[in-house]
Design an enzyme around this catalytic site. Structure first.
Site, short mmCIF file in Angstrom:
data_model
loop_
_atom_site.label_atom_id
_atom_site.label_comp_id
_atom_site.label_asym_id
_atom_site.label_seq_id
_atom_site.Cartn_x
_atom_site.Cartn_y
_atom_site.Cartn_z
N ASP A 1 0.86 -1.19 0.00
CA ASP A 1 0.00 0.00 0.00
C ASP A 1 0.89 1.23 0.00
O ASP A 1 1.67 1.45 0.94
CB ASP A 1 -0.90 -0.02 1.24
CG ASP A 1 -2.01 1.01 1.18
OD1 ASP A 1 -2.12 1.71 0.15
OD2 ASP A 1 -2.76 1.12 2.15
N ASP B 1 -2.87 2.43 -6.10
CA ASP B 1 -1.85 2.52 -5.05
C ASP B 1 -1.76 1.32 -4.13
O ASP B 1 -1.06 1.38 -3.11
CB ASP B 1 -2.06 3.79 -4.22
CG ASP B 1 -3.42 3.84 -3.55
OD1 ASP B 1 -4.27 3.00 -3.87
OD2 ASP B 1 -3.61 4.73 -2.70
N GLU B 2 -2.44 0.22 -4.43
CA GLU B 2 -2.31 -0.96 -3.58
C GLU B 2 -2.57 -2.23 -4.37
O GLU B 2 -3.30 -2.22 -5.36
CB GLU B 2 -3.22 -0.88 -2.35
CG GLU B 2 -4.70 -0.80 -2.67
CD GLU B 2 -5.56 -0.83 -1.42
OE1 GLU B 2 -5.26 -1.63 -0.51
OE2 GLU B 2 -6.54 -0.06 -1.37
#
Length: 356
Positions: A13, A107-108
């Protein structure tokens, strides 16, 4: 037969991704409270730097609320093309260690590193190597959770943020979950958390003490997930290139809404939350679906499809408003509104509606 060896799952993350990119590219913003989004009266925060978070500024928060909490907050317009390019750069790093990559957003992502491609010796070592390469190649930091399933790996990645690493081995999984507040469980939003609190369920241990029948009575289809999660169980595999089917958000209200202006204001907030997720996933779709649940729990959905993908928040909200208008009046009140984009084109990231 012997039980199969536990899987090795990493959840990576990025730390305050959008805001960190803006601070990286504009040195004058470093160390300052930054919000990515619009400062307009009906704007919403898409992401907040850690400096802003200390004031209580959070994503999906109305901009006026964010400015009230942090008068020195600096708003920066989003640059999703830049975020997508960096996301692809990070994904190429992941691909050097495993082919089993399940992106959740820009983003993860989950990574299954059960097969140690580079013989680094452990999932911890693989996570450390990935984080080091992200920092070196992008100038950004990432946090990672390492465990034997997706549920615990995701919880662990948030444990030592920012720029942290947390490893939960199989023998420690149940105890780790038991000690956590249930509001940290993925899928438990504020409304569900308040319902649990009213039942005396505050921690994973409290949740584990509840029989499945009790959970089914109060949380219906969500019960089986909660029952397993409280025991540190999650058998979902990491699914590479899982196609996006829909992205959206929904909100359950504390009191039923019936006035048209209240409902339209509520739909605007739901649309803002949904559009933040849509942009985060880089998704574009042709169908907008409105979900409305009446006070008596009767649920109706209405959808509109168009020939070209919905590319702007204003159009997304416009279609939602039209669908809502076709269901008014609602004299008995509305307890839930949801707005979803589907018919996704050209994307592979998985997404489901957020429970607000």
């Amino acid at each position: 037969m012997a039980d199969p060896a536990p899987r090795k799952i990493i959840h990576v993350d990025m730390d305050a991704f959008y805001a960190s990119v803006e601070q990286r590219d504009a040195p004058a913003l470093r160390g300052r409270p930054v919000a990515v989004g619009g400062a307009r009266a009906r704007g919403v925060v898409a992401a907040a730097s850690y400096e802003a978070r200390t004031f209580g500024v959070r994503s999906a928060m109305p901009s006026v609320t964010a400015l009230r909490r942090c008068p020195d907050l600096v708003f920066v317009p989003p640059r999703f093309d830049v975020y997508r390019a960096i996301s692809q750069q990070i994904r190429s790093i992941f691909a050097d260690y495993t082919d089993l990559i399940e992106p959740l957003s820009l983003d993860e992502a989950y990574l299954d590193v059960t097969v140690d491609r580079h013989a680094l010796g452990s999932a911890r070592a693989i996570a450390q190597a990935i984080r080091a390469r992200i920092a070196e190649e992008t100038g950004l930091t990432a946090s990672a959770g390492v465990s034997y399933n997706k549920f615990i790996a995701k919880l662990a990645s948030d444990q030592n943020k920012p720029d942290g690493l947390c490893v939960i081995p199989p023998a420690a999984g149940a105890a780790f979950v038991a000690a956590l507040p249930v509001k940290r469980f993925h899928g438990v939003g504020p409304v569900t958390a308040r319902r649990m609190e009213a039942l005396g369920i505050l921690t994973g241990a409290d949740l584990r003490a509840q029989p499945l029948a009790v959970l089914e009575a109060h949380f219906r289809s969500h019960a089986a997930y909660l029952h397993a999660a409280a025991r540190g169980e999650d058998h979902r595999p990491v699914r590479a290139d899982r196609p996006t089917k829909s992205v959206g958000a929904e909100r359950t209200f504390e009191t039923n809404l019936s006035a048209p202006d209240e409902l339209h204001d509520a739909l605007t907030r739901v649309a803002d939350a949904a559009w933040t997720r849509i942009e985060r996933h880089g998704a574009r779709g042709r169908t907008v679906t409105l979900k409305l649940r009446h006070a008596d729990f009767r649920t109706v959905t209405r959808a509109h499809s168009q020939a070209t993908p919905v590319g702007e928040r204003s159009r997304f909200l416009e279609l939602g408003e039209a669908l809502l208008g076709g269901l008014l009046p609602v004299p008995n009140g509305v307890r839930l509104l949801g707005l979803t984009l589907s018919g996704i084109v050209g994307e592979e990231t998985p997404a489901q509606p957020t429970l607000l």
